[in-house]
Scaffold this motif. Structure first.
Motif, short mmCIF file in Angstrom:
data_model
loop_
_atom_site.label_atom_id
_atom_site.label_comp_id
_atom_site.label_asym_id
_atom_site.label_seq_id
_atom_site.Cartn_x
_atom_site.Cartn_y
_atom_site.Cartn_z
N GLU A 288 -3.94 7.89 11.07
CA GLU A 288 -3.57 9.19 11.65
C GLU A 288 -2.09 9.51 11.45
N HIS A 289 -1.22 8.47 11.38
CA HIS A 289 0.21 8.75 11.19
C HIS A 289 0.48 9.46 9.85
N ALA A 290 -0.48 9.38 8.94
CA ALA A 290 -0.29 9.99 7.62
C ALA A 290 -0.56 11.49 7.61
N ASN B 160 0.82 -1.22 0.00
CA ASN B 160 0.00 0.00 0.00
C ASN B 160 0.85 1.26 0.00
N HIS B 161 1.91 1.27 0.82
CA HIS B 161 2.74 2.47 0.89
C HIS B 161 3.56 2.65 -0.39
N ARG B 162 4.04 1.56 -0.98
CA ARG B 162 4.78 1.68 -2.24
C ARG B 162 3.89 2.34 -3.29
N LEU C 22 -5.18 6.27 -0.89
CA LEU C 22 -4.93 7.33 0.08
C LEU C 22 -4.91 6.74 1.48
N ASP C 23 -3.79 6.90 2.15
CA ASP C 23 -3.59 6.44 3.52
C ASP C 23 -4.32 7.39 4.47
N VAL C 24 -5.30 6.87 5.22
CA VAL C 24 -6.00 7.72 6.18
C VAL C 24 -5.72 7.29 7.63
MN MN3 Z 1 0.82 4.70 6.51
#
Ligand code: MN3
Length: 202
Positions: free
Chosen positions: A167-169, A76-78, A163-165
Motif C-alpha cells: 500500500e505504501h507504493a 526489489n526497490h532498486r 511491481l510493488d503492490v
Molecule cells: Mn515498497
C-alpha cells in the motif's frame, strides 16, 4: 563495502500523474533507505558481508528474517526504480517482444497475466516477470519482500520486471484502488531497461 541507496535517474515528480511525487519521495528516501541501512546492519560481521545482493539472496537461509526482508527490500526497490521511466510505456520490441510472444502468446496475454498477479497478491508483495535459462519468461507474485532469486520462492528465474503492490507504493494517490495503480504502471515501464535485464538474465 556496504550497500548504498541508489540514486534515481529521474526526479520524484517525473512519473506523474501515474505515480505521484510525494509517494516517490517517501518510497525512495524513507522505505528503500530503511531497507538499505537495515540490510547493512544485518550482514555486518556475517558470511554475507562483501557479497553481491544477488549472491546473498540466491544462497539465503529463509529463516534469516533480517536479511530476507531487508535484502529483498533493497534488491526489489532498486529493480523497481530501474524499470520505470518518464519516457516509458508502450510495448517491448526485439528479442524481448519475441520472448513474450513465445511464452504468453501475445503482449496482451502477458499484460493480463502480470496485472492479475499484481491485483490478486493478497496483502503486501510484488508481481514479477522472470527470465529463465534459455529465455523462457514466467509471471508470479510473491509476498512481503520475497523474490524469485530466493530458494524456493515464486516462479524461480531472474526478475526483469517488478511491481510493488505494498500500500505504501500507491495509497496516497490511489487509496484502495490497486487495479488503477497497476493499470497506470504500464504507462511508465521502461522496456529498454527490461530488455537489458532480459539479455543479461537469459
Ligand atoms: Mn515498497
Amino acid at each position: 563495502m556496504s550497500f548504498e541507496l541508489p540514486k534515481l535517474s529521474y526526479a520524484y515528480d517525473a512519473l506523474e500523474p501515474h505515480i505521484d511525487a510525494r509517494t516517490m519521495e517517501i518510497h525512495h528516501s524513507k522505505h528503500h533507505n530503511g531497507y538499505t541501512s537495515k540490510l547493512n546492519a544485518a550482514v555486518e560481521g556475517t558470511a554475507h558481508e562483501g557479497k553481491s545482493i544477488e549472491d546473498i539472496l540466491s544462497n539465503l537461509d529463509m529463516d534469516d528474517k533480517a536479511v530476507r526482508n531487508n535484502g529483498g527490500g533493497f534488491y526489489n526497490h532498486r529493480l523497481f526504480w530501474e524499470v520505470m521511466s518518464p519516457n516509458g510505456g508502450g510495448n517491448p520490441s526485439g528479442a524481448l517482444a519475441d520472448a513474450i510472444n513465445a511464452s504468453f502468446g501475445s503482449f496482451e496475454a502477458f499484460k493480463d497475466e502480470f496485472a492479475t498477479a499484481a491485483k490478486t497478491q493478497f496483502g503486501s508483495g510484488w508481481a514479477w516477470l522472470c527470465v529463465h535459462a534459455g529465455g523462457k519468461l514466467t509471471v508470479c507474485g510473491t509476498p512481503n519482500q520475497d523474490n524469485s532469486l530466493m530458494p524456493g520462492v515464486g516462479c524461480g528465474g531472474t526478475p526483469i520486471l517488478g511491481l510493488d503492490v505494498w500500500e505504501h507504493a500507491y495509497y496516497l494517490n490511489y487509496q484502495n484502488r490497486r487495479p488503477d495503480y497497476v493499470e497506470a504502471f504500464f504507462n511508465v515501464i521502461n522496456w529498454d531497461a527490461v530488455a537489458d535485464k532480459f539479455e543479461a538474465g537469459k
